[in-house]
Every structure is written in structure tokens, then in C-alpha cells.
Design an enzyme around this catalytic site. Structure first.
Site, PDB file in Angstrom:
ATOM      1  CB  SER A  97      -1.586   4.601  -6.016  1.00 58.36           C
ATOM      2  OG  SER A  97      -2.623   3.907  -6.397  1.00 58.36           O
ATOM      3  CG  HIS A 148      -3.850   7.391   0.034  1.00 58.78           C
ATOM      4  ND1 HIS A 148      -3.702   6.728  -0.926  1.00 58.78           N
ATOM      5  CD2 HIS A 148      -3.873   6.363   1.170  1.00 58.78           C
ATOM      6  CE1 HIS A 148      -3.970   5.004  -0.496  1.00 58.78           C
ATOM      7  NE2 HIS A 148      -3.964   5.231   0.989  1.00 58.78           N
TER       8      HIS A 148
END
Length: 471
Positions: A97, A148
Site C-alpha cells: 500500500s 497508515h
């Protein structure tokens, strides 16, 4: 015992006026915006969404709620431009990601694990910093930690996605307008190794710091907002919806999205925001069908919020996509009259929730009752015995601090819910990309992930001097 309620019974599928199953609502077409520049951009990411996730969630929504999902409805009505996207990173066909988000955020592919730091150490200016310098309001909302990889990829330069305590400090210095999600441990002095109280420091810099849904709803649009609602990621949507306390205190992705649009849209120069359904990815890693499909539904509600605003505003570019596939789930052998898959219509909890309830002294009959109550399936005695023994085998999958046998349990459940999995990690699939609004007419049918960076800058009329250099 958690009380069961219809999931999103009065949700935004209803708000948007989408009709009964199979209907095709008449919506504005992208061609109306050809030649205009986007004042606003809403970039929505269902993290780790394989194509099977999108289609199973649509089947669930259609047959449980009698309406199509927002995303597929946009395809049915030919409202969005549909493309495929290559998701590779600089050092792998299969991205993580951080690298996937950095391709969008910095305009260049980077190695897995890096945030806008190239293979030779070069720093690529993150896109929200570029838009902030243009006078636009900017922000991110997510169902995982706000520090994140995916939200951070639009915001910061860090050599490692794991530097979340430093990323939280980066956010303090950047002073973006809205940042909301989980990750309390990176702001709380009791949890940070350096003892810094970032909550206090954000407040001193003029932020409204909100810790629950009520505080978020009461926040005004005159000051920037930091919303940190839980430690770690937010609870899975299906667990939240069946727990009265969580539903009262933790906002859904759609609720965060709506509040963020309300705040950012006060800026006369426009806004740019990223929305991430981060726990779709976590559920895929855990092969957790209930978690996956209901978090995809949660994300689809946020798509509804974004599209409702964009269709009224007529000056907003909406991008709907994923950063990569994950575990490639699919629907196989759903049983007579689809009875196996339809067991998920009445699910009340994630696999993770159930596994956390199983203790060393849990009996076979108790395990059968528990799974029947929460997942609407009846395990055979030998399956329940295998499930209890699987705790001795060890943990599997990422995002698994409880060391739970995620994949083993999923393998048992696949005999009952008809959802099977190819793996427990990311895939190299080309993925769905849907665009709507000013600039969407310029998107080709196949793009590489890093190309979206300059596409967004160009769509909003930013000077080409800010474009990422050609690769």
C-alpha cells in the site's frame, strides 16, 4: 450478546434514490464537464479490493437490500469513466500500500514499504502538499490508523511506512485541514516511546481534537480537525453495527466522509481529500468474508456520499479505485437457491470477533453454537473439533496480533458460505478505476498508477511546473 440490526437499512443507498434491483438511475454524465477544471477532488480507495470483493458485495447488497451498490450502479448507468489500472511498484509486480499510494501521491513508483522516497533516495513532493500550496483545503479519512500507508502516501516523505510515530509528527507540522481515523497509540503520550503528547500539541496549533462520533459531529468548520477514534484500526463495520457502544462512539467511513466534505468545502479555492476503506485490505489478509463484504459495503456508502456531493456541486472530480488486489476471493458453488452465500446476509460478526471469543476451555458444542449465532452456519462436529485444534497450529495472515488461525477458519467456513480464497496476501491484478467529473473524459481505458498524480493536477488546473517529471 450483541443485538442484530439490518445493516445500513436506511443508508445512503436510499439517500441517493437508487431504485430497486436492476434499475438504472438517470444521473449526470461526465461529458457535461468536458473542458472545465475541477475545483475539488475526492479520491476514494477501497484498499486491497480484488474484483471478486466488488462483485460479491454488489450481489450481497442487491439481494439483501434490494438495491445495487453505488459503485456498480455507476457502471450500470454509464455515469463514470471505467478503466483498468496497473498497480506495480518500482521493485515488484505486486505492490504494497505504501508504494501504491506513493505512485498516486508522488507521481513516481517507489520500492515497496517506502512513502514518496524513490529507489535512489529522491523525495517526491506529496500531492496534498502541492494542493495545500495552491490554497486548497486538504484532508484524509480512513478506517485504519490515520498514520497508515495509504493516507500517509498522499501527505509525507518517509523511507519506511512503519515510521508511524514520525508520520504523526509530520501531520502536526503540515497542518492539513482534516485528518481522521484510528491510531491513538501514535498520539497518546502513554503509548509513544518518547512520551510526546501530540494531542496537546495539535490543540496548541489550533486543531479541534475529537475522539468520538459526537465530538466529530459537533466540530465546527472554522478550525482544522484531528479525529482519532480508536487505538489501531477502527472496528470492522459489521462488528460496529452490531455493538451499540461502538455504533454510538465510532463513526462510519461515510459519516467521516460527509463531515470532511462539510468542512473542506468551506474553502473558496476548493479542496482535495482522500478516503480509504483500509479494513477491506485487513479483512482480505485474514480471509474473513463477513469482515470483507460489510467493510466493502461501508466503503460503498462513502462512495454514495462523494457522488451525491459531486452531482450537486458539478465541479468535483471523483476517483474511485483500489491500490491492489488482495487474496482474490470469489464466490463458488453457492448451493441450492444460493443458500450458502446467503448465510452472510444474516451474519452478525467477523471471523476475528468469533475467534477472539474462543478460549482454551471452549467445548465443541459451544463452538458450534457460537459460529451458528454469529455467522448463521452450522459447523459439523469434526469441523468444530478442527477449529479448536487449529489454535495449536499457530497464527496466519497479517494484522493478526491475537495470533488467530484466520485462514484455517476461513477454509472451514468456505464450505458453508461459498467464499473461497486464493491466498492471504496482495495480488498483481490490474484493478478497477472509475472517474467522474471534470477531467474524467481524459482518462484512457488503461493507466499506470503513477499517471493519476499528474492527471489530478492537470484536471484541477495546477501549473505544469508542479507536475511530476515524466518517467
Amino acid at each position: 450478546m450483541m443485538k442484530r440490526r439490518d445493516f445500513f437499512k436506511n443508508g445512503l443507498l436510499t439517500t441517493l434514490g437508487l431504485g430497486v434491483m436492476g434499475s438504472r438511475p438517470v444521473l449526470a454524465k461526465p461529458s457535461l464537464y468536458k473542458g472545465e477544471k475541477a475545483k475539488n477532488i475526492i479520491f476514494l480507495v477501497s484498499d486491497g479490493m480484488s474484483s471478486g470483493t466488488l462483485n460479491m458485495a454488489d450481489i450481497l447488497i442487491r439481494h439483501k437490500l434490494g438495491k445495487p451498490s453505488n459503485w456498480i450502479s455507476l457502471y450500470e448507468s454509464n455515469t463514470v469513466k471505467r478503466s483498468l489500472m496497473d498497480t506495480a511498484s518500482a521493485n515488484s509486480f505486486v505492490t504494497d500500500s505504501a508504494a501504491a499510494g506513493s505512485a498516486w501521491g508522488g507521481g513516481h513508483r517507489v520500492n515497496n514499504g517506502a512513502l514518496n522516497i524513490g529507489p535512489n533516495g529522491e523525495e517526491n513532493e506529496p500531492i496534498l502538499q502541492k494542493f495545500k500550496s495552491e490554497g486548497k483545503a486538504v484532508g484524509c479519512v480512513t478506517s485504519v490508523q490515520i498514520t497508515h500507508a495509504t493516507p500517509a502516501s498522499f501527505c509525507v516523505n518517509q523511507s519506511s511506512r512503519n515510521a508511524m510515530p514520525l508520520i504523526a509528527e509530520d501531520y502536526l507540522n503540515l497542518k492539513f485541514d482534516v485528518m481522521m481515523g484510528g491510531g491513538r497509540e501514535f498520539f497518546d503520550p502513554a503509548r509513544r516511546s518518547d512520551g510526546k503528547n501530540l494531542f496537546s500539541e495539535f490543540s496548541e496549533k489550533g486543531f479541534q481534537v475529537v475522539n468520538n462520533k459526537e465530538e466529530m459531529n459537533q466540530a465546527n468548520s472554522g478550525k482544522p480537525i484531528l479525529g482519532v477514534f480508536t487505538e489501531d484500526g477502527l472496528p470492522y463495520a459489521i462488528d460496529r453495527e452490531h455493538d451499540d457502544n461502538l455504533k454510538r462512539t465510532v463513526p462510519s467511513l461515510a459519516e467521516m466522509t460527509k463531515k470532511t466534505i462539510e468542512i473542506l468545502s468551506q474553502n473558496q479555492n476548493g479542496f482535495v481529500m482522500q478516503v480509504e476503506g483500509g479494513k477491506v485490505d485487513w479483512a482480505a489478509h485474514g480471509n474473513d468474508a463477513a469482515a470483507l463484504l460489510y467493510d466493502q459495503m461501508d466503503f460503498d456508502e462513502a462512495v454514495g456520499v462523494a457522488m451525491e456531493f459531486a452531482m450537486k456541486d458539478k465541479n468535483t472530480l471523483v476517483v474511485i479505485t483500489t491500490d491492489h488486489g488482495n487474496s482474490n476471493p470469489g464466490l463458488f458453488n453457492p448451493g441450492p437457491k444460493n443458500v450458502k452465500f446467503e448465510s452472510l446476509f444474516e451474519a452478525k460478526a467477523t471471523n476475528q470477533y468469533i475467534l477472539n471469543q474462543i478460549k482454551p476451555d471452549t467445548s465443541v458444542s459451544q463452538a458450534i453454537d457460537m459460529v451458528n449465532h454469529y455467522q448463521n452456519v452450522t459447523l459439523k462436529q469434526e469441523e468444530a473439533e478442527q477449529l479448536l485444534k487449529s489454535f495449536e497450529i499457530g497464527a496466519d495472515g497479517l494484522y493478526n496480533p491475537g495470533k488467530l488461525p484466520f485462514a484455517y477458519f476461513a477454509g472451514i467456513l468456505s464450505n458453508h458460505n461459498a467464499v473461497s480464497w486464493a491466498h492471504t496476501n496482495h495480488s498483481g491484478d490490474y484493478v478497477e478505476l472509475a472517474t467522474y467529473g471534470p477531467g474524467s473524459e481524459n482518462i484512457p481505458g488503461f493507466v499506470k498508477n503513477y499517471e493519476l498524480h499528474n492527471f489530478m493536477l492537470e484536471a484541477s488546473g495546477v501549473s505544469r511546473s508542479k507536475f511530476a517529471a515524466s518517467v
